[in-house]
Design a protein around this motif. Structure first.
Motif, PDB file in Angstrom:
ATOM      1  N   ARG A  25       0.968  -1.542   0.099  1.00 39.77           N
ATOM      2  CA  ARG A  25      -0.136   0.095  -0.184  1.00 39.77           C
ATOM      3  C   ARG A  25       1.159   1.193   0.172  1.00 39.77           C
ATOM      4  NH1 ARG A  25      -2.468  -0.773   6.078  1.00 39.77           N
ATOM      5  NH2 ARG A  25      -0.560  -0.535   7.106  1.00 39.77           N
ATOM      6  N   SER A  26       0.329   2.190  -0.641  1.00 40.07           N
ATOM      7  CA  SER A  26       1.127   3.483  -0.726  1.00 40.07           C
ATOM      8  C   SER A  26       1.036   4.375   0.616  1.00 40.07           C
ATOM      9  CB  SER A  26       0.669   4.547  -1.818  1.00 40.07           C
ATOM     10  OG  SER A  26      -0.924   4.861  -1.505  1.00 40.07           O
ATOM     11  N   ASN A  27       0.325   4.164   1.419  1.00 41.78           N
ATOM     12  CA  ASN A  27       0.340   4.989   2.802  1.00 41.78           C
ATOM     13  C   ASN A  27       0.750   3.848   3.738  1.00 41.78           C
ATOM     14  OD1 ASN A  27       0.168   6.706   4.820  1.00 41.78           O
ATOM     15  ND2 ASN A  27      -2.327   6.591   4.792  1.00 41.78           N
ATOM     16  N   ASN A  28       1.722   4.158   4.423  1.00 50.56           N
ATOM     17  CA  ASN A  28       2.237   3.095   5.377  1.00 50.56           C
ATOM     18  C   ASN A  28       2.408   1.699   5.148  1.00 50.56           C
ATOM     19  OD1 ASN A  28       3.169   2.536   8.100  1.00 50.56           O
ATOM     20  ND2 ASN A  28       1.295   2.438   8.780  1.00 50.56           N
ATOM     21  N   PRO A  29       3.311   1.198   4.158  1.00 56.21           N
ATOM     22  CA  PRO A  29       3.314   0.019   3.822  1.00 56.21           C
ATOM     23  C   PRO A  29       4.138  -0.881   4.971  1.00 56.21           C
ATOM     24  CG  PRO A  29       4.885   1.150   2.596  1.00 56.21           C
ATOM     25  CD  PRO A  29       4.222   2.284   3.223  1.00 56.21           C
ATOM     26  N   LEU A  30       3.585  -2.148   5.290  1.00 55.91           N
ATOM     27  CA  LEU A  30       4.304  -2.993   6.285  1.00 55.91           C
ATOM     28  C   LEU A  30       5.514  -3.825   5.773  1.00 55.91           C
ATOM     29  CD1 LEU A  30       1.103  -3.891   8.335  1.00 55.91           C
ATOM     30  CD2 LEU A  30       2.641  -2.088   8.704  1.00 55.91           C
ATOM     31  N   LYS A  31       6.663  -3.960   6.482  1.00 51.05           N
ATOM     32  CA  LYS A  31       7.429  -4.989   6.096  1.00 51.05           C
ATOM     33  C   LYS A  31       6.708  -6.384   6.420  1.00 51.05           C
ATOM     34  CE  LYS A  31      11.367  -2.380   7.805  1.00 51.05           C
ATOM     35  NZ  LYS A  31      12.229  -2.108   8.533  1.00 51.05           N
ATOM     36  N   LYS A  32       7.256  -7.618   5.555  1.00 44.65           N
ATOM     37  CA  LYS A  32       6.590  -8.681   5.621  1.00 44.65           C
ATOM     38  C   LYS A  32       6.311  -9.197   6.824  1.00 44.65           C
ATOM     39  CE  LYS A  32       8.131 -10.088   1.063  1.00 44.65           C
ATOM     40  NZ  LYS A  32       8.708 -11.164   0.194  1.00 44.65           N
ATOM     41  N   MET A  33       7.457  -9.228   7.950  1.00 40.04           N
ATOM     42  CA  MET A  33       7.121  -9.624   9.023  1.00 40.04           C
ATOM     43  C   MET A  33       6.213  -8.975   9.832  1.00 40.04           C
ATOM     44  SD  MET A  33       8.328 -12.125  11.302  1.00 40.04           S
ATOM     45  CE  MET A  33       9.985 -12.465  10.469  1.00 40.04           C
ATOM     46  N   GLN A  34       6.025  -7.694   9.653  1.00 42.70           N
ATOM     47  CA  GLN A  34       5.108  -6.784  10.208  1.00 42.70           C
ATOM     48  C   GLN A  34       3.479  -6.999   9.864  1.00 42.70           C
ATOM     49  OE1 GLN A  34       6.626  -2.919   9.373  1.00 42.70           O
ATOM     50  NE2 GLN A  34       7.321  -2.433  11.298  1.00 42.70           N
ATOM     51  N   SER A  35       3.518  -7.251   8.584  1.00 37.56           N
ATOM     52  CA  SER A  35       2.226  -7.714   7.905  1.00 37.56           C
ATOM     53  C   SER A  35       1.826  -9.120   8.349  1.00 37.56           C
ATOM     54  CB  SER A  35       2.354  -7.741   6.375  1.00 37.56           C
ATOM     55  OG  SER A  35       1.228  -8.316   5.781  1.00 37.56           O
ATOM     56  N   LEU A  36       2.790 -10.029   8.891  1.00 35.24           N
ATOM     57  CA  LEU A  36       2.413 -11.500   9.193  1.00 35.24           C
ATOM     58  C   LEU A  36       1.816 -11.296  10.546  1.00 35.24           C
ATOM     59  CD1 LEU A  36       5.071 -13.752   7.957  1.00 35.24           C
ATOM     60  CD2 LEU A  36       2.640 -13.672   7.177  1.00 35.24           C
ATOM     61  N   ILE A  37       2.402 -10.547  11.259  1.00 34.38           N
ATOM     62  CA  ILE A  37       1.974 -10.161  12.762  1.00 34.38           C
ATOM     63  C   ILE A  37       0.513  -9.474  12.829  1.00 34.38           C
ATOM     64  CG2 ILE A  37       2.416  -8.801  14.895  1.00 34.38           C
ATOM     65  CD1 ILE A  37       5.524  -8.967  14.257  1.00 34.38           C
ATOM     66  N   VAL A  38       0.369  -8.551  11.982  1.00 38.46           N
ATOM     67  CA  VAL A  38      -0.847  -8.039  11.751  1.00 38.46           C
ATOM     68  C   VAL A  38      -1.951  -9.070  11.384  1.00 38.46           C
ATOM     69  CG1 VAL A  38      -2.348  -6.248  10.416  1.00 38.46           C
ATOM     70  CG2 VAL A  38      -0.079  -5.694  11.392  1.00 38.46           C
ATOM     71  N   ILE A  39      -1.686 -10.078  10.701  1.00 40.95           N
ATOM     72  CA  ILE A  39      -2.354 -11.029   9.932  1.00 40.95           C
ATOM     73  C   ILE A  39      -2.633 -12.168  11.114  1.00 40.95           C
ATOM     74  CG2 ILE A  39      -2.758 -13.095   8.474  1.00 40.95           C
ATOM     75  CD1 ILE A  39      -1.438 -11.059   6.318  1.00 40.95           C
ATOM     76  N   ALA A  40      -1.681 -12.309  11.920  1.00 38.15           N
ATOM     77  CA  ALA A  40      -1.841 -13.242  12.939  1.00 38.15           C
ATOM     78  C   ALA A  40      -2.963 -12.704  13.987  1.00 38.15           C
ATOM     79  CB  ALA A  40      -0.497 -13.406  13.831  1.00 38.15           C
ATOM     80  N   CYS A  41      -2.723 -11.565  14.220  1.00 37.16           N
ATOM     81  CA  CYS A  41      -4.026 -10.627  15.382  1.00 37.16           C
ATOM     82  C   CYS A  41      -5.088 -10.701  14.604  1.00 37.16           C
ATOM     83  CB  CYS A  41      -3.359  -9.348  15.488  1.00 37.16           C
ATOM     84  SG  CYS A  41      -1.839  -9.037  16.508  1.00 37.16           S
TER      85      CYS A  41
END
Length: 196
Positions: free
Chosen positions: A143-159
């Motif tokens: 995403r153009s606004n505040n893209p996450l790193k892969k590990m951060q994205s996996l943590i958000v998905i885990a939540c």
């Protein structure tokens, strides 16, 4: 050279080596049998969990992952909302900063380590096997606004998976992949000028 000529093809100890290999092979077969018994018991216990079928409808969340999450979470009725379970796992991202220094965000590692492990496994598996989680992961990382790193994205998905499991256990609702995709914000399409 002389040592190599004397050592290659030695026949000393071959009987003992054969016996050791035979013993190891027998141990592996016994462990496979024990694993099959444990997995069968796990399968039966998983089916006793209310609404387990609804949770297992999430592609990538299998019985092993579900059993691990629920074993670490314990009785769901002792939690008023999912944020308390998230706090128990300490899956939330915290910023590492002090004074003027602004560091990277990471998880705090203070909660239940095994709950965090199972939630992370669920996230990795869901991103690999479920289209809706693949799309979410791609959206979060590109995403153009505040893209996450892969590990951060996996943590958000885990939540997110934790919230889905909690909701299913509390309300008995069925899993709907389309609800997850509502988080994806598509850029507004530019409107073409109307003809006069």
């Amino acid at each position: 050279m002389s040592y190599a000529e004397k050592s290659v093809g030695l026949t000393d100890g071959t009987d003992a080596g054969r016996e050791a290999i035979k013993w190891y092979a027998e141990q592996i077969l016994k462990l496979d049998e024990q694993l099959a018994v444990i997995e069968s018991a796990l399968h039966e216990k998983c089916r006793e969990i209310p609404y387990a079928e609804n949770i297992l409808a999430i592609n990538g969340v299998g019985e092993n992952i579900l059993a691990g999450i629920l074993a670490e979470m314990g009785d769901i009725s002792r939690f008023d909302d999912v944020k308390k379970i998230q706090k128990l796992s300490e899956m939330g991202l915290v910023a590492c900063s002090s004074g003027k220094h602004k560091g990277q965000t990471k998880i705090s590692h203070r909660g239940r380590k095994r709950l965090r492990y199972w939630l992370f496994q669920a996230a990795k598996s869901a991103v690999s096997h479920a289209d809706e989680f693949k799309q979410l992961h791609e959206y979060y990382t590109t995403r153009s606004n505040n893209p996450l790193k892969k590990m951060q994205s996996l943590i958000v998905i885990a939540c997110k998976i934790l919230r889905v499991i909690y909701t299913i256990l509390k309300t008995g609702t069925t899993y709907d992949p389309q609800k997850l995709l509502k988080d994806i914000k598509h850029p507004a399409a530019s409107q073409a000028p109307m003809a006069a």
